[in-house]
Design an enzyme around this catalytic site. Structure first.
Site, PDB file in Angstrom:
ATOM      1  N   GLY A  98       0.061   9.695  -3.648  1.00 44.13           N
ATOM      2  CA  GLY A  98       1.232  10.099  -2.876  1.00 44.13           C
ATOM      3  C   GLY A  98       2.542   9.738  -3.550  1.00 44.13           C
ATOM      4  O   GLY A  98       2.631   8.803  -4.345  1.00 44.13           O
ATOM      5  N   ARG A 114       9.272   7.971   1.461  1.00 43.02           N
ATOM      6  CA  ARG A 114       9.973   7.123   2.421  1.00 43.02           C
ATOM      7  C   ARG A 114      10.384   5.775   1.831  1.00 43.02           C
ATOM      8  O   ARG A 114      11.148   5.027   2.438  1.00 43.02           O
ATOM      9  CB  ARG A 114       9.106   6.921   3.671  1.00 43.02           C
ATOM     10  CG  ARG A 114       9.096   8.125   4.602  1.00 43.02           C
ATOM     11  CD  ARG A 114       8.162   7.926   5.777  1.00 43.02           C
ATOM     12  NE  ARG A 114       6.770   8.106   5.391  1.00 43.02           N
ATOM     13  CZ  ARG A 114       5.742   7.931   6.221  1.00 43.02           C
ATOM     14  NH1 ARG A 114       5.956   7.542   7.459  1.00 43.02           N
ATOM     15  NH2 ARG A 114       4.500   8.122   5.796  1.00 43.02           N
ATOM     16  N   GLY A 140      -3.756  16.940   0.620  1.00 43.48           N
ATOM     17  CA  GLY A 140      -4.508  16.238   1.645  1.00 43.48           C
ATOM     18  C   GLY A 140      -5.522  15.259   1.085  1.00 43.48           C
ATOM     19  O   GLY A 140      -5.861  15.279  -0.106  1.00 43.48           O
ATOM     20  N   GLY A 173      -4.594   3.314  -1.163  1.00 38.09           N
ATOM     21  CA  GLY A 173      -3.919   2.423  -2.104  1.00 38.09           C
ATOM     22  C   GLY A 173      -2.728   1.707  -1.532  1.00 38.09           C
ATOM     23  O   GLY A 173      -2.166   0.814  -2.182  1.00 38.09           O
ATOM     24  N   ASP A 174      -2.317   2.065  -0.314  1.00 39.07           N
ATOM     25  CA  ASP A 174      -1.132   1.438   0.280  1.00 39.07           C
ATOM     26  C   ASP A 174      -1.492   0.504   1.432  1.00 39.07           C
ATOM     27  O   ASP A 174      -0.710   0.305   2.355  1.00 39.07           O
ATOM     28  CB  ASP A 174      -0.146   2.500   0.756  1.00 39.07           C
ATOM     29  CG  ASP A 174      -0.728   3.424   1.824  1.00 39.07           C
ATOM     30  OD1 ASP A 174      -1.918   3.276   2.153  1.00 39.07           O
ATOM     31  OD2 ASP A 174       0.010   4.307   2.303  1.00 39.07           O
ATOM     32  N   ASN A 181      -8.819   5.288  13.501  1.00 37.42           N
ATOM     33  CA  ASN A 181      -9.362   5.444  12.151  1.00 37.42           C
ATOM     34  C   ASN A 181      -8.427   4.756  11.168  1.00 37.42           C
ATOM     35  O   ASN A 181      -7.227   5.044  11.126  1.00 37.42           O
ATOM     36  CB  ASN A 181      -9.478   6.935  11.828  1.00 37.42           C
ATOM     37  CG  ASN A 181      -9.866   7.180  10.382  1.00 37.42           C
ATOM     38  OD1 ASN A 181     -10.537   6.370   9.750  1.00 37.42           O
ATOM     39  ND2 ASN A 181      -9.449   8.322   9.846  1.00 37.42           N
ATOM     40  N   ARG A 227      33.952 -38.436 -35.809  1.00 36.18           N
ATOM     41  CA  ARG A 227      35.058 -38.107 -34.924  1.00 36.18           C
ATOM     42  C   ARG A 227      36.349 -38.585 -35.573  1.00 36.18           C
ATOM     43  O   ARG A 227      36.355 -39.509 -36.391  1.00 36.18           O
ATOM     44  CB  ARG A 227      34.867 -38.758 -33.551  1.00 36.18           C
ATOM     45  CG  ARG A 227      34.765 -40.260 -33.561  1.00 36.18           C
ATOM     46  CD  ARG A 227      34.246 -40.792 -32.238  1.00 36.18           C
ATOM     47  NE  ARG A 227      34.227 -42.254 -32.215  1.00 36.18           N
ATOM     48  CZ  ARG A 227      33.413 -42.967 -31.462  1.00 36.18           C
ATOM     49  NH1 ARG A 227      32.531 -42.359 -30.695  1.00 36.18           N
ATOM     50  NH2 ARG A 227      33.468 -44.286 -31.476  1.00 36.18           N
TER      51      ARG A 227
END
Length: 453
Positions: free
Chosen positions: A12, A16, A78, A102-103, A170, A440
């Site tokens: 996918g 979003r 799909g 996968g998400d 589901n 110095r």
């Protein structure tokens, strides 16, 4: 012997997320999203895992490498179409295949293993992983028959008022006998409003053919919460962080306030270590036993040995030996190695340097590209001047040396064993062992200069 595999649906676009990065590559508590799914599946000891990729597929393959095999879904038509794309890649000898999204980074290996074991004992053609939600709106509802078998999955838009009251949904995770799945896919069509091939239609087909479709109920519905936007991503991170804190606390780590620490998945902490609030532990960080990690400390890919104390500091790709004290407000950059019993104090920055056993860099110093021996004392405000405008150069400070406050060591330079550098010196040449170096300007006094001016 039964051969078992898995198909991960990861093609996918994740629109979003509003990101150039593919959704499955967004990091969830330190790991790319689908890496959590791959790890969960690994608990099932599979013979093959196939990931279906689509949007930015080459980038996805670059990140996950050879952990999985890949199938390309060139058009997103799909979930059924995604499985069709995977079947040519699935090895011919795979008998049982799991399908996962996968998400879903919260799905655990224990839940998947339990589902797989239940599948084998059920003699079903397919098993659907289900969950009961307080609010099932938007999910496909599970319709069970008289013997509690799954007889249908009704999508929200097609559900009647009575069916919408069903709270068993589901999850999108399945086990299939490969032969039955192949048969069902051959009869799949896209005669619906979206013109897509739905994997759920294979369930209807198998039921009509008299095949057994079983349902395995998840004990914790949070595991199937998917990530489709950054709000859901933050929610997933929060759950994984709590799991990680619980895991460490049960192993003997004290976390003062679990709601105010950020500990990524691969971090390891040994027993009796104390972690204060607002600590961030990231990447492959490893912390030994009986350490104290003070508030506001950030450790990234850093290894801390036993009995160390770190206060309000940032350590990045560094190694720290045992009995070391660091901070507050110290910054260790990549390549820093601190030996046992050393001290790195407040407002000290160390980069790509080794600090020897028992040595001290107490405060307000910069040590870069340096090798510091054992039992060296580096006074306040000391700087290794390692960069000449074009190249970085090394500084070597031998065992037992003493570097006075506000000294500049202009690299490349070496200070010998047990040598002393007087405060305020700018050292440009080698200092021999046991010598005193003073570099110095002589102090001059002009009486009444201010009045005359």
């Amino acid at each position: 012997m039964v051969k078992q595999g898995a198909i991960i649906l990861a093609a996918g676009k994740g629109t979003r997320m509003n990101s150039k990065l593919p959704k499955v590559l967004h990091k969830i508590n330190g790991l790319p999203m689908t890496a959590h799914v791959i790890r969960a599946l690994a608990k099932c000891h599979l013979d093959q895992t196939v990931m279906v990729v689509g949007h930015e597929g080459e980038l996805v393959q670059e990140v996950y490498g050879d952990q999985v095999d890949y199938a390309v879904q060139r058009e997103q038509l799909g979930t059924g179409h995604a499985i069709m794309s995977a079947m040519p890649v699935l090895k011919d000898d795979i008998d049982v295949v799991m399908v996962v999204c996968g998400d879903t980074p919260l799905l655990t290996g224990n839940s998947l293993l339990k589902m797989l074991q239940s599948f084998y004992s059920s003699d079903a053609s397919c098993m659907v992983l289900t969950a009961k939600l307080p609010n099932p709106t938007g999910y496909g509802r599970i319709i069970r028959g008289e013997e509690e078998q799954v007889v249908a999955i009704i999508e929200e838009k097609d559900a009647s008022v009575t069916e919408k009251r069903i709270n068993e949904i589901n999850t999108g995770t399945y086990c299939f006998k490969v032969a039955d799945l192949k048969e069902a896919l051959e009869h799949l069509n896209n005669e619906n409003a979206a013109g897509e091939y739905y994997l759920t239609d294979t369930i209807s087909y198998l039921c009509k053919r008299g095949k057994v479709v079983a349902g395995q109920l998840l004990s914790d519905y949070h595991e199937i919460l998917g990530v489709n936007n950054r709000v859901q991503m933050a929610q997933a991170v929060d759950i994984l962080r709590k799991r990680k804190c619980e895991e460490l606390m049960l192993k003997g780590v004290t976390i003062v306030d679990p709601n105010r620490v950020y500990i990524e998945q691969d971090v390891e902490v040994d027993i009796d270590t104390i972690i204060e609030p607002n600590v961030q532990l990231k990447g492959n960080t490893k912390i030994g036993r009986e350490c104290f990690i003070g508030a506001d400390t950030e450790l990234i890919d850093t290894v801390i040995d036993d009995f160390c104390e770190i206060k309000k500091s940032v350590l990045w790709e560094s190694q720290v030996g045992s009995h070391v004290k660091i901070g507050p407000f110290a910054y260790l950059r990549p390549g820093s190695v601190i030996a046992e019993n050393a001290k790195v104090g407040d407002f000290v920055e160390i980069k790509n340097s080794q600090i020897g056993e028992g040595s001290k860099v107490p405060h307000l110093s910069y040590i870069g590209d340096a090798t510091v021996g054992s039992h060296v004392n580096i006074g306040c405000g000391t700087i290794t001047c390692n960069y000449d405008g074009e190249k970085k150069h090394p500084t070597i400070i031998r065992d037992g040396a003493f570097i006075g406050s506000n000294s500049n060591l202009v690299a490349p330079v070496e200070v010998g064993e047990n040598a002393f550098v007087a405060a305020g010196s700018t050292i440009t040449k080698e200092v021999p062992a046991n010598a005193l170096a003073v570099a110095r300007g002589r102090q001059y006094i002009k009486e009444d200069w201010v009045k005359k001016k």
